[in-house]
Each structure stands twice: as C-alpha cells, then as structure tokens.
Design a protein around this motif. Structure first.
Motif, PDB file in Angstrom:
ATOM      1  N   TYR A  15       0.929  -1.191   0.148  1.00 18.67           N
ATOM      2  CA  TYR A  15      -0.053  -0.044   0.097  1.00 18.67           C
ATOM      3  C   TYR A  15       0.919   1.159  -0.020  1.00 18.67           C
ATOM      4  O   TYR A  15       2.025   1.239   0.627  1.00 18.67           O
ATOM      5  CB  TYR A  15      -0.848   0.172   1.295  1.00 18.67           C
ATOM      6  N   PRO A  16       0.196   2.472  -0.707  1.00 19.55           N
ATOM      7  CA  PRO A  16       1.151   3.527  -0.449  1.00 19.55           C
ATOM      8  C   PRO A  16       1.201   3.869   0.958  1.00 19.55           C
ATOM      9  O   PRO A  16       0.235   3.675   1.920  1.00 19.55           O
ATOM     10  CB  PRO A  16       0.082   4.752  -0.972  1.00 19.55           C
ATOM     11  N   ALA A  21       1.428  -5.708   2.558  1.00 17.17           N
ATOM     12  CA  ALA A  21      -0.184  -6.364   2.729  1.00 17.17           C
ATOM     13  C   ALA A  21      -0.018  -7.922   2.236  1.00 17.17           C
ATOM     14  O   ALA A  21      -0.260  -9.030   2.845  1.00 17.17           O
ATOM     15  CB  ALA A  21      -1.288  -5.846   2.355  1.00 17.17           C
ATOM     16  N   ASN A  41      -6.409 -10.239  12.121  1.00 21.03           N
ATOM     17  CA  ASN A  41      -6.709  -8.982  11.703  1.00 21.03           C
ATOM     18  C   ASN A  41      -5.317  -8.734  11.049  1.00 21.03           C
ATOM     19  O   ASN A  41      -4.170  -8.460  11.537  1.00 21.03           O
ATOM     20  CB  ASN A  41      -6.881  -7.824  12.789  1.00 21.03           C
ATOM     21  N   GLY A  44      -4.140  -9.967   5.674  1.00 19.77           N
ATOM     22  CA  GLY A  44      -4.284  -9.650   4.155  1.00 19.77           C
ATOM     23  C   GLY A  44      -5.120 -10.467   3.406  1.00 19.77           C
ATOM     24  O   GLY A  44      -5.274 -10.217   2.159  1.00 19.77           O
ATOM     25  N   LYS A  45      -6.199 -10.697   4.269  1.00 17.52           N
ATOM     26  CA  LYS A  45      -7.460 -11.261   3.538  1.00 17.52           C
ATOM     27  C   LYS A  45      -8.249 -10.399   2.566  1.00 17.52           C
ATOM     28  O   LYS A  45      -8.405 -10.554   1.490  1.00 17.52           O
ATOM     29  CB  LYS A  45      -8.359 -11.884   4.683  1.00 17.52           C
TER      30      LYS A  45
HETATM   31  N1  LIG Z   1      -6.209   0.897   2.364  1.00 20.96           N
HETATM   32  C1  LIG Z   1      -4.967   0.739   3.049  1.00 20.96           C
HETATM   33  N2  LIG Z   1      -3.893   1.648   3.106  1.00 20.96           N
HETATM   34  C2  LIG Z   1      -2.922   1.318   3.701  1.00 20.96           C
HETATM   35  N3  LIG Z   1      -2.896   0.034   4.400  1.00 20.96           N
HETATM   36  C3  LIG Z   1      -3.752  -0.844   4.479  1.00 20.96           C
HETATM   37  C4  LIG Z   1      -5.051  -0.412   3.592  1.00 20.96           C
HETATM   38  N4  LIG Z   1      -5.771  -1.527   3.730  1.00 20.96           N
HETATM   39  C5  LIG Z   1      -4.961  -2.416   4.540  1.00 20.96           C
HETATM   40  N5  LIG Z   1      -3.878  -1.886   4.741  1.00 20.96           N
HETATM   41  C6  LIG Z   1      -2.934  -2.808   5.648  1.00 20.96           C
HETATM   42  O1  LIG Z   1      -2.672  -4.057   4.787  1.00 20.96           O
HETATM   43  C7  LIG Z   1      -2.555  -4.883   5.899  1.00 20.96           C
HETATM   44  C8  LIG Z   1      -3.727  -5.923   5.449  1.00 20.96           C
HETATM   45  O2  LIG Z   1      -4.930  -5.694   5.641  1.00 20.96           O
HETATM   46  P1  LIG Z   1      -6.275  -6.490   5.254  1.00 20.96           P
HETATM   47  O3  LIG Z   1      -5.803  -7.219   3.882  1.00 20.96           O
HETATM   48  O4  LIG Z   1      -7.144  -5.647   5.361  1.00 20.96           O
HETATM   49  O5  LIG Z   1      -6.167  -7.473   6.383  1.00 20.96           O
HETATM   50  P2  LIG Z   1      -7.257  -8.427   6.890  1.00 20.96           P
HETATM   51  O6  LIG Z   1      -8.438  -8.410   5.782  1.00 20.96           O
HETATM   52  O7  LIG Z   1      -6.589  -9.886   6.880  1.00 20.96           O
HETATM   53  O8  LIG Z   1      -7.811  -7.915   7.978  1.00 20.96           O
HETATM   54  C9  LIG Z   1      -2.720  -4.699   7.261  1.00 20.96           C
HETATM   55  O9  LIG Z   1      -1.432  -4.126   7.897  1.00 20.96           O
HETATM   56  C10 LIG Z   1      -3.426  -3.235   7.139  1.00 20.96           C
HETATM   57  O10 LIG Z   1      -3.237  -2.021   7.865  1.00 20.96           O
END
Ligand SMILES: Nc1ncnc2c1ncn2[C@@H]1O[C@H](COP(=O)(O)OP(=O)(O)O)[C@@H](O)[C@H]1O
Ligand SMILES: [Mg+2]
Length: 249
Positions: A15-16, A21, A41, A44-45
């Motif tokens: 991510y930016p 992830a 949590n 990366g799901k």
């Molecule tokens: N839009 C975003 N911008 C920056 N970081 C993100 C964003 N979405 C998720 N993340 C980060 O990427 C990682 C994976 O997140 P995510 O895929 O939502 O996990 P999960 O669904 O397993 O809870 C986490 O560390 C989260 O904080």
C-alpha cells in the motif's frame, strides 16, 4: 470447466505508505471448490480478495480467472465472472430502494425487463429478503444489508462467489441462512472470515494467511486440528472443536 478456475501466482501488494500486505501469495482453486481464507486481523485477507476482481492491481505476480489473466482488457469479463461481496455492505448499496440495488447489475448487462425482474426476485428470495424490495437500503439492519448485498451479487449469476467477512453482524438465524445458501451455491466460493465455525460447515479447504504469506493450505479439518499452526497464526479453534469448558469433553 476451466472458466471457474482462480489462480494466484506470487501475488504481492504494497500500500502507499509502505505496508507490505501481500508478500508472495500463490494458490489454485478449481471449479466448485469452497475455500475459506482465514488469518488474524491485518493478515492480508481483504487485500487478497480485492485482487480477484481487479479492485486492486498487484505490485507483483499475477491473477488468472478461468482462461484469462486479469488485465485491463479482461477486467470487464472477469467482473462478470467473479461476484464480490465486500466487507462493508455500505460500499455496495447506493440506490434508493433494495429492488433498484439488486437490479443495477443486470440492468447494466442490458438484459430485457422480464429477465431483470425474474433475476432480482429470485436473488432476493434466495437470501430471504423479498419482503424488503421497496425499502431504502440505508434504513436496513446490518444483517438485512448484508443479505441484500449478497442478492445484488447473485443476480449477476456469477461463476465464482467471493465474500469478505459475510457473517459479521448477522444474528444466529441469518447466519444459519447464509451457511445454507453458501452450501447450496454450486460454483466456486472463496470466503474470508473470522468465523471458523462457518468455514467448518461450508469449506472443505482452508488457506491460512499470516503476515501476507500463505502459512498453510489444505483440508479444513486438518488445518483446524493443527494447534501449533493455529497458535502461530493467531487463530483459535472453532468453538465446535474446543473442549467443553464445564466438563472438559
Ligand atoms: N487502504 C489501505 N492503506 C494502507 N494500508 C492498508 C490499507 N488496507 C489495508 N492495509 C494494511 O494492509 C494489511 C492487510 O490488511 P487487510 O488485507 O485489510 O487484512 P485483513 O483483511 O486480513 O484484516 C494491514 O497491515 C492493513 O493495515
Ligand atoms: Mg479484512
């Protein structure tokens, strides 16, 4: 049928801001499989699922849906094949009534009015929400919104159903209905969830994500019996597989 295949090879996403992830995720899911994606949590799901219909573009690696690698050119076709139910139904519902929300996709396919009406009502009946057809989506309960979001995807007759945390905010009856619906869906299902008991009911296969990598991929019962793997991945055994806290059995 190869058009129901989902193949992810060495998928990476940053991510930016720099969060890595996904750090090289690979798997292959074939026609009719029901696969659970589990992980703590932040594992990366959601990031993974958002790549399956091109909502996110990979920083590395590839996604293949059926006969086509996912590219800008194949994106529209892939979105017809992969029905995505987002984690938050509010991201999906935006029309003045439930009926219009569920009809939105079929309308965009340019289907004849009779076919649209039939698809909408069949999808609403499948999720037990036909009585909500004239209601505004923003006035529904969390569980009702979730049901309508699922109906909107079912009305597109997707070959592959992808759901992100579908049982969150559902009461017990709605959760049981959802499990019945997912069991009855004959095509490929990919379900990310914290609800390991639901996975036990619906998915014969489970992929465990941990810090953006696949920690395990195999038969659900084997994975849920691997206490060391669950501990390392910050997961807890499904309630149904835990000993009774009173009698210890
Ligand atoms: N839009 C975003 N911008 C920056 N970081 C993100 C964003 N979405 C998720 N993340 C980060 O990427 C990682 C994976 O997140 P995510 O895929 O939502 O996990 P999960 O669904 O397993 O809870 C986490 O560390 C989260 O904080
Ligand atoms: Mg998530």
């Amino acid at each position: 049928m190869s058009h129901h295949l989902v193949e992810v090879k060495d998928l990476k996403h940053t991510y930016p801001g720099g969060t890595e992830a996904l750090r090289g995720v690979s798997f292959r899911i074939t026609h009719g499989e029901a696969v659970g994606i589990v992980g703590a949590n932040g594992a990366g799901k959601s990031t993974l699922l958002l790549h399956l219909n091109g909502c996110l573009a990979p920083a590395g690696g590839s996604v293949r849906i059926g006969d086509y690698p996912l590219t800008k050119e194949t994106l529209a076709g892939v979105r017809r094949t992969v029905g995505m139910v987002f984690q938050d139904p509010d991201d999906q519902l935006f029309m003045p009534t439930v009926y219009e929300d569920v009809a939105f996709g079929p309308l965009n396919l340019g289907l004849p009015p009779g076919e649209i009406e039939a698809r909408v009502m069949r999808a609403l009946e499948t999720v037990g929400a036909a009585h909500l057809r004239d209601r505004p989506p923003y006035r529904l309960s969390g569980g009702e919104k979730r049901a309508v979001a699922i109906a909107a995807v079912l009305a597109m007759l997707p070959d592959i159903l992808v759901l992100d945390e579908p049982s969150s905010n559902l009461d017990l009856k709605s959760r049981r209905q959802l499990i019945g619906l997912l069991k009855g869906f004959k095509h490929t299902r990919i379900i990310a969830t914290h609800d390991l008991d639901m996975i036990l009911d619906v998915c014969e296969r489970t992929i465990v994500l941990h810090e953006g990598r696949v920690a395990a991929d195999g038969p659900t019962t084997e994975i849920f019996n691997d206490e060391e793997l669950l501990r390392r991945s910050h997961l807890e055994k499904p309630l149904r597989m835990q000993a009774c806290p009173v009698c210890g059995k």
